[in-house]
Design an enzyme around this catalytic site. Structure first.
Site, PDB file in Angstrom:
ATOM      1  N   ARG A 164       0.830  -1.224   0.000  1.00  0.00           N
ATOM      2  CA  ARG A 164       0.000   0.000   0.000  1.00  0.00           C
ATOM      3  C   ARG A 164       0.859   1.267   0.000  1.00  0.00           C
ATOM      4  NH1 ARG A 164      -2.978  -3.780  -0.731  1.00  0.00           N
ATOM      5  NH2 ARG A 164      -5.092  -4.041   0.102  1.00  0.00           N
ATOM      6  N   SER A 238     -10.736  -0.660   3.071  1.00  0.00           N
ATOM      7  CA  SER A 238     -10.012  -0.728   4.355  1.00  0.00           C
ATOM      8  C   SER A 238      -9.608   0.682   4.763  1.00  0.00           C
ATOM      9  CB  SER A 238      -8.744  -1.569   4.223  1.00  0.00           C
ATOM     10  OG  SER A 238      -9.031  -2.863   3.788  1.00  0.00           O
ATOM     11  N   GLU A 333      -4.954   3.941   5.750  1.00  0.00           N
ATOM     12  CA  GLU A 333      -4.624   3.658   4.340  1.00  0.00           C
ATOM     13  C   GLU A 333      -5.196   4.765   3.462  1.00  0.00           C
ATOM     14  OE1 GLU A 333      -5.733  -0.267   2.382  1.00  0.00           O
ATOM     15  OE2 GLU A 333      -6.670   1.189   1.040  1.00  0.00           O
TER      16      GLU A 333
HETATM   17  P1  FAD Z   1      -8.710   8.521  -5.388  1.00  0.00           P
HETATM   18  O1  FAD Z   1      -9.377   8.147  -4.119  1.00  0.00           O
HETATM   19  O2  FAD Z   1      -9.410   9.491  -6.267  1.00  0.00           O
HETATM   20  O3  FAD Z   1      -7.250   9.072  -5.067  1.00  0.00           O
HETATM   21  C1  FAD Z   1      -6.395   8.398  -4.163  1.00  0.00           C
HETATM   22  C2  FAD Z   1      -5.067   9.168  -4.046  1.00  0.00           C
HETATM   23  O4  FAD Z   1      -4.379   9.148  -5.293  1.00  0.00           O
HETATM   24  C3  FAD Z   1      -5.238  10.652  -3.715  1.00  0.00           C
HETATM   25  O5  FAD Z   1      -4.158  11.045  -2.923  1.00  0.00           O
HETATM   26  C4  FAD Z   1      -5.173  11.337  -5.071  1.00  0.00           C
HETATM   27  O6  FAD Z   1      -4.757  12.696  -5.006  1.00  0.00           O
HETATM   28  C5  FAD Z   1      -4.152  10.482  -5.783  1.00  0.00           C
HETATM   29  N1  FAD Z   1      -4.358  10.405  -7.237  1.00  0.00           N
HETATM   30  C6  FAD Z   1      -5.460   9.931  -7.863  1.00  0.00           C
HETATM   31  N2  FAD Z   1      -5.267   9.929  -9.201  1.00  0.00           N
HETATM   32  C7  FAD Z   1      -4.031  10.422  -9.418  1.00  0.00           C
HETATM   33  C8  FAD Z   1      -3.238  10.664 -10.594  1.00  0.00           C
HETATM   34  N3  FAD Z   1      -3.700  10.395 -11.815  1.00  0.00           N
HETATM   35  N4  FAD Z   1      -1.995  11.187 -10.434  1.00  0.00           N
HETATM   36  C9  FAD Z   1      -1.522  11.481  -9.210  1.00  0.00           C
HETATM   37  N5  FAD Z   1      -2.199  11.265  -8.060  1.00  0.00           N
HETATM   38  C10 FAD Z   1      -3.439  10.730  -8.167  1.00  0.00           C
HETATM   39  N6  FAD Z   1      -7.584  -0.813  -2.502  1.00  0.00           N
HETATM   40  C11 FAD Z   1      -6.751  -1.883  -2.608  1.00  0.00           C
HETATM   41  O7  FAD Z   1      -5.527  -1.719  -2.749  1.00  0.00           O
HETATM   42  N7  FAD Z   1      -7.239  -3.157  -2.545  1.00  0.00           N
HETATM   43  C12 FAD Z   1      -8.543  -3.427  -2.395  1.00  0.00           C
HETATM   44  O8  FAD Z   1      -8.930  -4.591  -2.333  1.00  0.00           O
HETATM   45  C13 FAD Z   1      -9.451  -2.323  -2.296  1.00  0.00           C
HETATM   46  N8  FAD Z   1     -10.779  -2.531  -2.122  1.00  0.00           N
HETATM   47  C14 FAD Z   1     -11.624  -1.476  -2.002  1.00  0.00           C
HETATM   48  C15 FAD Z   1     -12.982  -1.732  -1.830  1.00  0.00           C
HETATM   49  C16 FAD Z   1     -13.893  -0.688  -1.712  1.00  0.00           C
HETATM   50  C17 FAD Z   1     -15.362  -0.994  -1.520  1.00  0.00           C
HETATM   51  C18 FAD Z   1     -13.429   0.650  -1.781  1.00  0.00           C
HETATM   52  C19 FAD Z   1     -14.402   1.788  -1.690  1.00  0.00           C
HETATM   53  C20 FAD Z   1     -12.068   0.913  -1.936  1.00  0.00           C
HETATM   54  C21 FAD Z   1     -11.147  -0.148  -2.051  1.00  0.00           C
HETATM   55  N9  FAD Z   1      -9.770   0.072  -2.218  1.00  0.00           N
HETATM   56  C22 FAD Z   1      -8.906  -1.005  -2.350  1.00  0.00           C
HETATM   57  C23 FAD Z   1      -9.206   1.442  -2.214  1.00  0.00           C
HETATM   58  C24 FAD Z   1      -9.273   2.160  -3.580  1.00  0.00           C
HETATM   59  O9  FAD Z   1     -10.266   1.624  -4.405  1.00  0.00           O
HETATM   60  C25 FAD Z   1      -7.939   2.120  -4.318  1.00  0.00           C
HETATM   61  O10 FAD Z   1      -6.925   2.697  -3.541  1.00  0.00           O
HETATM   62  C26 FAD Z   1      -7.994   2.849  -5.672  1.00  0.00           C
HETATM   63  O11 FAD Z   1      -6.796   2.665  -6.395  1.00  0.00           O
HETATM   64  C27 FAD Z   1      -8.251   4.346  -5.506  1.00  0.00           C
HETATM   65  O12 FAD Z   1      -8.529   4.856  -6.796  1.00  0.00           O
HETATM   66  P2  FAD Z   1      -9.294   6.220  -7.004  1.00  0.00           P
HETATM   67  O13 FAD Z   1      -9.217   6.528  -8.471  1.00  0.00           O
HETATM   68  O14 FAD Z   1     -10.636   6.174  -6.417  1.00  0.00           O
HETATM   69  O15 FAD Z   1      -8.325   7.211  -6.200  1.00  0.00           O
HETATM   70  N1  EPU Z   2     -10.953 -10.392  10.380  1.00  0.00           N
HETATM   71  C1  EPU Z   2     -11.672 -10.430  11.548  1.00  0.00           C
HETATM   72  N2  EPU Z   2     -12.705  -9.561  11.684  1.00  0.00           N
HETATM   73  C2  EPU Z   2     -13.050  -8.672  10.732  1.00  0.00           C
HETATM   74  C3  EPU Z   2     -12.313  -8.620   9.549  1.00  0.00           C
HETATM   75  C4  EPU Z   2     -11.248  -9.507   9.384  1.00  0.00           C
HETATM   76  O1  EPU Z   2     -11.400 -11.221  12.434  1.00  0.00           O
HETATM   77  O2  EPU Z   2     -14.008  -7.930  10.959  1.00  0.00           O
HETATM   78  C5  EPU Z   2      -9.836 -11.351  10.216  1.00  0.00           C
HETATM   79  C6  EPU Z   2     -10.327 -12.703   9.653  1.00  0.00           C
HETATM   80  O3  EPU Z   2      -9.597 -13.717  10.291  1.00  0.00           O
HETATM   81  C7  EPU Z   2      -9.948 -12.631   8.181  1.00  0.00           C
HETATM   82  C8  EPU Z   2      -8.679 -11.784   8.229  1.00  0.00           C
HETATM   83  O4  EPU Z   2      -8.896 -10.842   9.289  1.00  0.00           O
HETATM   84  O5  EPU Z   2      -9.713 -13.892   7.651  1.00  0.00           O
HETATM   85  C9  EPU Z   2      -8.370 -11.043   6.945  1.00  0.00           C
HETATM   86  O6  EPU Z   2      -9.539 -10.379   6.483  1.00  0.00           O
HETATM   87  P1  EPU Z   2      -9.791 -10.147   4.918  1.00  0.00           P
HETATM   88  O7  EPU Z   2      -9.518 -11.391   4.161  1.00  0.00           O
HETATM   89  O8  EPU Z   2     -11.110  -9.505   4.742  1.00  0.00           O
HETATM   90  O9  EPU Z   2      -8.637  -9.173   4.508  1.00  0.00           O
HETATM   91  P2  EPU Z   2      -8.099  -7.846   5.181  1.00  0.00           P
HETATM   92  O10 EPU Z   2      -6.709  -8.109   5.639  1.00  0.00           O
HETATM   93  O11 EPU Z   2      -9.062  -7.299   6.146  1.00  0.00           O
HETATM   94  C10 EPU Z   2      -6.962  -7.000   3.002  1.00  0.00           C
HETATM   95  C11 EPU Z   2      -6.879  -5.714   2.250  1.00  0.00           C
HETATM   96  C12 EPU Z   2      -8.108  -5.539   1.359  1.00  0.00           C
HETATM   97  C13 EPU Z   2      -8.148  -6.691   0.367  1.00  0.00           C
HETATM   98  C14 EPU Z   2      -8.233  -8.002   1.146  1.00  0.00           C
HETATM   99  C15 EPU Z   2      -8.159  -9.222   0.230  1.00  0.00           C
HETATM  100  C16 EPU Z   2      -5.548  -4.194   3.564  1.00  0.00           C
HETATM  101  C17 EPU Z   2      -5.531  -3.001   4.448  1.00  0.00           C
HETATM  102  N3  EPU Z   2      -6.752  -4.594   3.163  1.00  0.00           N
HETATM  103  O12 EPU Z   2      -8.066  -6.882   3.896  1.00  0.00           O
HETATM  104  O13 EPU Z   2      -7.950  -4.330   0.626  1.00  0.00           O
HETATM  105  O14 EPU Z   2      -9.255  -6.581  -0.490  1.00  0.00           O
HETATM  106  O15 EPU Z   2      -7.127  -8.085   2.072  1.00  0.00           O
HETATM  107  O16 EPU Z   2      -6.867  -9.350  -0.260  1.00  0.00           O
HETATM  108  O17 EPU Z   2      -4.511  -4.722   3.235  1.00  0.00           O
HETATM  109  C18 EPU Z   2      -8.369  -1.982   0.713  1.00  0.00           C
HETATM  110  O18 EPU Z   2      -7.142  -1.846   0.665  1.00  0.00           O
HETATM  111  O19 EPU Z   2      -9.163  -1.024   0.724  1.00  0.00           O
HETATM  112  C19 EPU Z   2      -8.921  -3.347   0.745  1.00  0.00           C
HETATM  113  C20 EPU Z   2     -10.217  -3.602   0.810  1.00  0.00           C
END
Ligand code: FAD
Ligand code: EPU
Length: 337
Positions: A164, A238, A333
């Site tokens: 991240r 997250s 994050e």
């Molecule tokens: P924004 O929120 O618009 O911007 C994020 C940052 O990047 C800001 O600081 C912004 O200024 C900068 N930025 C954006 N575009 C540019 C650009 N072109 N040039 C320079 N800077 C820029 N993330 C994960 O890693 N794994 C996941 O599994 C994951 N699951 C998610 C699930 C949900 C339901 C949600 C809501 C979010 C999740 N995210 C996850 C977080 C998010 O989707 C990602 O970080 C995504 O890449 C953000 O993209 P965005 O275009 O919305 O960025």
């Molecule tokens: N868990 C709990 N309680 C909860 C949530 C999780 O006990 O309420 C424990 C469970 O044991 C579970 C473990 O935590 O098995 C891991 O949970 P999960 O698989 O949902 O993954 P996470 O570590 O919570 C990370 C990323 C997610 C990504 C998933 C799948 C980060 C900060 N988050 O979540 O990314 O989608 O793994 O790879 O690394 C994001 O970055 O926004 C994001 C959603």
């Protein structure tokens, strides 16, 4: 390019926070972006680059210029040594790109299915899920230096990708606008199904030799079950990173809390922050419209009319209580603005 004044950002951030930008502009070509960067509105406007707003928390109105790129386009620029090099413009929606790659049989991005946001933001925090990260199939990116207006190319090592993390979140923060990203995809895909939950789900569906389309489908199913849909309830995924501690610290914690969920890493042990937050009693908590998701404690939610400050206060209380109970600091994050 039309610069709008006092523009609402409520529909432009997935937390659905009712913030307003002093000024706002959309750019639809890289040429427009290069022109914009050279104007006083940009140079003096304290610009904030917005993608899909899915990793941001607005704690106040934005007293400056918000720039959203809606540049579109995907082009195969080379094919060699089993790789397809696909250049993608910053404004492309991330999950549409993943779907397009899977349809074409190009492997590498399928585990990152259904992550919201735009392609231009994907390198910022080296998006990751279900056992893979953006860096695994990243080739290079083009970015505009905000100070000089020059276009620069960054390779993987230049981006200093980590969990991240990247150069653009650290030293290069607010210095560059990413205009396009080039991916190195596998023309003969190798699937990655070692992530526990993914492996179990494929097994339960009776899928033995998974294709990239199977992986995409299963990842989408898991995500829909666990994560709140931002179209229904405001959130940014997250809220905190999973903290990484030393092996020694992990052993101490394991002794005190035998149920702790952790994963060995190259540089220590990654703790599941969701587990820490749930054990501290926060899962499903709600104060006003700010809350903790009842299926995933790592996700903070806006039930309807929470302000960014309501969410931030809740996040701070969670950090304090996790620190008190486990002695572990949680780092956000999400970008807090
Ligand atoms: P924004 O929120 O618009 O911007 C994020 C940052 O990047 C800001 O600081 C912004 O200024 C900068 N930025 C954006 N575009 C540019 C650009 N072109 N040039 C320079 N800077 C820029 N993330 C994960 O890693 N794994 C996941 O599994 C994951 N699951 C998610 C699930 C949900 C339901 C949600 C809501 C979010 C999740 N995210 C996850 C977080 C998010 O989707 C990602 O970080 C995504 O890449 C953000 O993209 P965005 O275009 O919305 O960025
Ligand atoms: N868990 C709990 N309680 C909860 C949530 C999780 O006990 O309420 C424990 C469970 O044991 C579970 C473990 O935590 O098995 C891991 O949970 P999960 O698989 O949902 O993954 P996470 O570590 O919570 C990370 C990323 C997610 C990504 C998933 C799948 C980060 C900060 N988050 O979540 O990314 O989608 O793994 O790879 O690394 C994001 O970055 O926004 C994001 C959603």
């Amino acid at each position: 390019m039309l610069i709008l004044e006092n523009h609402s950002l409520k529909e432009l951030n997935t937390f659905r926070i009712a913030a307003c930008a002093k000024s706002f502009v959309r750019v639809s070509t890289t040429g427009e972006l290069l022109t914009l960067v050279d104007t006083p509105s940009f140079r003096e406007g304290n610009p904030l680059i917005l993608g899909g707003g899915s990793n941001m928390l607005f704690t106040a109105d934005y007293n400056g210029l918000v720039v959203q790129q809606i540049t579109r386009g995907r082009h195969v620029i080379d094919e060699k040594d089993g790789k397809v090099f696909l250049k993608v413009m910053a404004g492309e929606p991330w999950d549409e790109l993943v779907g397009y790659c899977v349809q074409n049989g190009w492997g590498g991005l399928e585990n990152l299915s259904l992550i919201p946001g735009h392609v231009g933001s994907s390198p910022i925090q080296n998006i990751g899920a279900y056992g893979t990260e953006l860096r695994d199939h990243f080739h290079s990116l083009e970015a505009i230096d905000r100070n000089t207006g020059k276009k620069m190319t960054f390779t993987g090592p230049d981006c200093c990708f980590g969990y991240r993390e990247s150069f653009f979140k650290g030293e290069g923060k607010n210095r560059f606008v990413i205009a396009s990203v080039t991916f190195a995809l596998d023309s003969k895909p190798v699937v990655h199904t070692h992530y526990g939950e993914l492996e179990r789900e494929l097994k339960s569906k009776g899928i033995k030799e998974a294709s990239i389309a199977d992986v995409r489908e299963v990842v989408c199913d898991i995500r829909k079950r666990k994560l709140p849909d931002p179209a229904v309830i405001g959130n940014a995924g997250s809220f905190f990173k999973n903290p990484v501690v030393t092996m020694k610290r992990y052993r101490q914690l394991k002794k005190a809390f035998p149920g702790i969920v952790a994963y060995p890493e190259q540089k220590g042990t990654k703790l599941a922050a969701g587990w820490l937050i749930e054990q501290a009693g926060w899962k499903g908590f709600r104060k006003g419209d700010a809350g903790v998701h009842d299926k995933q404690a790592l996700v903070l939610v806006n039930h309807k009319n929470a302000t960014g400050m309501d969410i931030l206060r809740l996040a701070t209380e969670i950090q304090q209580s996790v620190r008190l109970k486990f002695g572990v600091p949680l780092q956000p994050e999400v970008t807090i603005i």
